[in-house]
Motif scaffolding. Structure first.
Motif, PDB file in Angstrom:
ATOM      1  N   GLY A  85      40.852 -23.532  15.435  1.00 54.37           N
ATOM      2  CA  GLY A  85      39.992 -22.432  15.025  1.00 54.37           C
ATOM      3  C   GLY A  85      40.715 -21.153  14.659  1.00 54.37           C
ATOM      4  O   GLY A  85      40.072 -20.132  14.394  1.00 54.37           O
ATOM      5  N   LYS A  86      42.049 -21.199  14.640  1.00 59.11           N
ATOM      6  CA  LYS A  86      42.823 -20.001  14.328  1.00 59.11           C
ATOM      7  C   LYS A  86      43.712 -20.243  13.120  1.00 59.11           C
ATOM      8  O   LYS A  86      43.986 -21.379  12.746  1.00 59.11           O
ATOM      9  N   GLN A  87      44.177 -19.141  12.540  1.00 62.51           N
ATOM     10  CA  GLN A  87      45.085 -19.250  11.406  1.00 62.51           C
ATOM     11  C   GLN A  87      46.498 -19.576  11.887  1.00 62.51           C
ATOM     12  O   GLN A  87      46.873 -19.270  13.026  1.00 62.51           O
ATOM     13  N   PRO A  91      48.998 -21.280  28.718  1.00 62.46           N
ATOM     14  CA  PRO A  91      47.946 -22.050  28.041  1.00 62.46           C
ATOM     15  C   PRO A  91      47.696 -21.570  26.605  1.00 62.46           C
ATOM     16  O   PRO A  91      47.401 -22.387  25.725  1.00 62.46           O
ATOM     17  N   GLU A  92      47.849 -20.291  26.369  1.00 61.26           N
ATOM     18  CA  GLU A  92      47.619 -19.767  25.018  1.00 61.26           C
ATOM     19  C   GLU A  92      48.720 -20.147  24.025  1.00 61.26           C
ATOM     20  O   GLU A  92      48.608 -19.864  22.833  1.00 61.26           O
TER      21      GLU A  92
END
Length: 117
Positions: free
Chosen positions: A42-44, A87-88
């Motif tokens: 969901g991210k670029q 985690p990120e």
């Protein structure tokens, strides 16, 4: 034919380490700036780190002090040592080769890194 083949991804617990490798073929490796990018769901896609043909490196603020990029021109390989993983940091990590003077740009197929307990 240009190929960038990443390896070293996997599942690791928070605080752990992984070392990614990207082996290049079909290019004059020493003439390329090499980079690691990542894309989370969901991210670029974002820059993680890159290293110039001369060995100068820069990092995104989110990984500075935890990740180290290096290259071995004799092996046509760029590495990303990832420590203190969070985690990120979970994402698909892509290798990139960029020859600035000609704008040649190549990407690997990506390797999954998952940081979870």
């Amino acid at each position: 034919q240009v190929q960038l083949v990443e390896s070293g991804g996997g599942l690791v617990q928070p605080g752990g380490s992984l070392r990614l490798s990207c082996a290049a073929s079909g290019i004059t490796f020493s003439g390329y700036r090499m980079g690691w990018y990542r894309q989370a769901p969901g991210k670029q896609r974002e820059l993680v780190a890159r290293i110039s043909s001369g060995g100068d490196s820069d990092y995104s603020d989110s990984v500075k002090g935890r990740f180290t990029i290096s290259r071995d021109n004799s092996k046509n390989t760029v590495y990303l040592q990832m420590n203190s993983l969070k985690p990120e940091d979970t994402a698909i990590y892509y290798c990139n080769a960029h020859r600035v003077v000609t704008a040649d740009l190549y990407w690997g197929q990506g390797t999954q890194v998952t940081v979870s307990s």
